[in-house]
Design an enzyme around this catalytic site. Structure first.
Site, PDB file in Angstrom:
ATOM      1  N   MET A  30      85.627 -26.802 -48.104  1.00  0.00           N
ATOM      2  CA  MET A  30      84.506 -26.719 -48.756  1.00  0.00           C
ATOM      3  C   MET A  30      84.822 -26.362 -50.070  1.00  0.00           C
ATOM      4  O   MET A  30      83.873 -25.674 -50.877  1.00  0.00           O
ATOM      5  CB  MET A  30      83.507 -25.662 -47.957  1.00  0.00           C
ATOM      6  N   GLY A  31      86.061 -26.022 -50.487  1.00  0.00           N
ATOM      7  CA  GLY A  31      86.463 -25.646 -51.895  1.00  0.00           C
ATOM      8  C   GLY A  31      86.752 -24.164 -51.857  1.00  0.00           C
ATOM      9  O   GLY A  31      86.679 -23.597 -51.165  1.00  0.00           O
ATOM     10  N   GLU A  35      94.737 -18.902 -51.112  1.00  0.00           N
ATOM     11  CA  GLU A  35      95.908 -19.216 -50.548  1.00  0.00           C
ATOM     12  C   GLU A  35      95.861 -19.576 -49.078  1.00  0.00           C
ATOM     13  O   GLU A  35      96.857 -20.369 -48.556  1.00  0.00           O
ATOM     14  CB  GLU A  35      96.959 -17.641 -50.446  1.00  0.00           C
ATOM     15  N   HIS A  37      93.650 -21.986 -47.843  1.00  0.00           N
ATOM     16  CA  HIS A  37      93.629 -23.249 -47.851  1.00  0.00           C
ATOM     17  C   HIS A  37      94.881 -23.648 -48.358  1.00  0.00           C
ATOM     18  O   HIS A  37      95.298 -24.934 -47.793  1.00  0.00           O
ATOM     19  CB  HIS A  37      92.422 -23.810 -48.960  1.00  0.00           C
ATOM     20  N   GLY A 147      92.253 -23.653 -40.295  1.00  0.00           N
ATOM     21  CA  GLY A 147      92.615 -22.062 -40.253  1.00  0.00           C
ATOM     22  C   GLY A 147      92.025 -21.455 -39.163  1.00  0.00           C
ATOM     23  O   GLY A 147      90.943 -21.517 -38.775  1.00  0.00           O
ATOM     24  N   ASP A 150      88.603 -18.975 -38.603  1.00  0.00           N
ATOM     25  CA  ASP A 150      87.594 -19.474 -38.004  1.00  0.00           C
ATOM     26  C   ASP A 150      87.834 -19.964 -36.632  1.00  0.00           C
ATOM     27  O   ASP A 150      87.950 -21.340 -36.157  1.00  0.00           O
ATOM     28  CB  ASP A 150      87.031 -20.991 -38.623  1.00  0.00           C
ATOM     29  N   SER A 185      89.075 -15.470 -47.581  1.00  0.00           N
ATOM     30  CA  SER A 185      87.865 -16.394 -47.368  1.00  0.00           C
ATOM     31  C   SER A 185      87.388 -16.717 -48.537  1.00  0.00           C
ATOM     32  O   SER A 185      87.228 -15.814 -49.655  1.00  0.00           O
ATOM     33  CB  SER A 185      86.909 -15.576 -46.501  1.00  0.00           C
TER      34      SER A 185
HETATM   35  O1  PAF Z   1      86.025 -24.693 -42.371  1.00  0.00           O
HETATM   36  C1  PAF Z   1      85.278 -25.212 -43.127  1.00  0.00           C
HETATM   37  O2  PAF Z   1      85.545 -24.982 -44.492  1.00  0.00           O
HETATM   38  C2  PAF Z   1      84.253 -26.017 -42.968  1.00  0.00           C
HETATM   39  O3  PAF Z   1      83.440 -25.605 -41.573  1.00  0.00           O
HETATM   40  C3  PAF Z   1      84.889 -27.445 -42.563  1.00  0.00           C
HETATM   41  C4  PAF Z   1      85.896 -27.752 -41.394  1.00  0.00           C
HETATM   42  C5  PAF Z   1      85.328 -28.106 -43.888  1.00  0.00           C
HETATM   43  C6  PAF Z   1      83.602 -28.362 -42.266  1.00  0.00           C
HETATM   44  O4  PAF Z   1      82.664 -28.425 -43.443  1.00  0.00           O
END
Ligand code: PAF
Length: 288
Positions: A30-31, A35, A37, A147, A150, A185
């Site tokens: 979700m942008g 680090e 991501h 990751g 979550d 996060s």
């Molecule tokens: O973890 C996330 O960023 C979101 O829940 C995901 C997996 C991209 C779904 O929108």
């Protein structure tokens, strides 16, 4: 790196040729990249020749419209970071591309989606499962990278893939942390300095509770260790949504220390919701 905004053009770019396609990894995001991501992206690039990163702030997984409106966004910065980390195609759909007029189908994943985040954020995992199923159908990846911060989300996605025979390998990578242990996060950007220093109590408390549980004899109750953890979080100024021990595969809460457990927590830190988890290796009844 190519930037593509339509599902049709993305499929043509990935699967349009006549030759056998090189394997594809998808990193759904979700942008507001950090680090955590970029570690997913680098691992995806290490394992697969083609890496697609989806960048879509998915409205259906937000149960609170204010949370959606405040979600951090930085497309220009994300494009630079994704390209530098090895992204081949950044898929940045508009909301109507994913949810066109008349859109009506929802994916419900059942029990694994019910406790913890599911209970505190009604509809959240329906939104996650629906968008992940759509992204898997659009990209047809061989593998997808998530990751472990979550934790429940990774179980929900594994259930989704198994139940719908989606044939995507799910790769879950360890949480990337700040030097004081705070899980990275996108929401951390919203912590003001005073809140930021309080936030580190979350991981510290999870680790202290894990260490406590690992000293218990098999079958001993976990309630006192959990109560001490909740008290430590409250003393640090964090409001606890949940702080619980569960079975790592089913997420059924457990009352005793016996074999592997996962400690899961969600807190509010001055209006910013933080989640985290740690694995616990409790001694097992009958083990030497
Ligand atoms: O973890 C996330 O960023 C979101 O829940 C995901 C997996 C991209 C779904 O929108």
């Amino acid at each position: 790196m190519k930037v593509i905004r339509s599902a049709h053009l993305l499929r043509a770019a990935l699967h349009g040729g006549h030759h056998a396609h090189p394997t594809i990894a998808l990193v759904p995001t979700m942008g507001a990249y950090h680090e955590g991501h970029l570690a997913l992206l680098r691992a995806a690039k290490r394992d697969h020749p083609q890496v697609v990163v989806s960048l879509f702030v998915n409205p259906t997984q937000f149960n609170d419209p204010e949370d959606l409106a405040r979600y951090p966004r930085d497309l220009a910065g994300d494009m630079d970071k994704a390209a530098a980390a090895g992204c081949d195609i950044l898929f940045v759909p508009v909301v109507e591309e994913i949810y066109p007029p008349g859109f009506a189908t929802r994916v419900e994943v059942g029990r694994i989606a019910e406790p913890f985040e599911g209970a505190h954020r009604p509809g959240h995992f329906t939104g996650v499962a629906t968008v992940v199923a759509k992204l898997f159908n659009i990209v047809s990846p061989d593998a997808a990278y998530f990751g472990m911060k979550d934790y429940q989300q990774t179980l929900v996605v594994r259930r989704l893939v198994a139940d719908l025979n989606l044939g995507v390998e799910i790769v879950a990578l360890p949480t990337v942390r700040e030097p004081d242990g705070l899980a990275m996060s996108s929401r951390n950007q919203r912590l003001i300095p005073a809140s930021r220093s309080r936030a580190s109590a979350l991981y510290r408390t999870l680790c202290a509770c894990r260490d406590h549980l690992q000293t218990l004899a098999p079958g001993e109750p976990v309630a006192a260790a959990l109560a001490a953890g909740r008290a430590a979080l409250a003393a640090a100024g964090l409001t606890v949504d949940y702080f619980a021990a569960a079975h790592p595969d089913t997420l059924e809460t457990v009352a005793t220390a016996d074999g592997p457990r996962v400690l899961l927590a969600a807190v509010d830190c001055d209006g910013v919701r933080l989640i985290d988890n740690v694995a616990v290796a409790c001694r097992r009844a009958g083990a030497g």
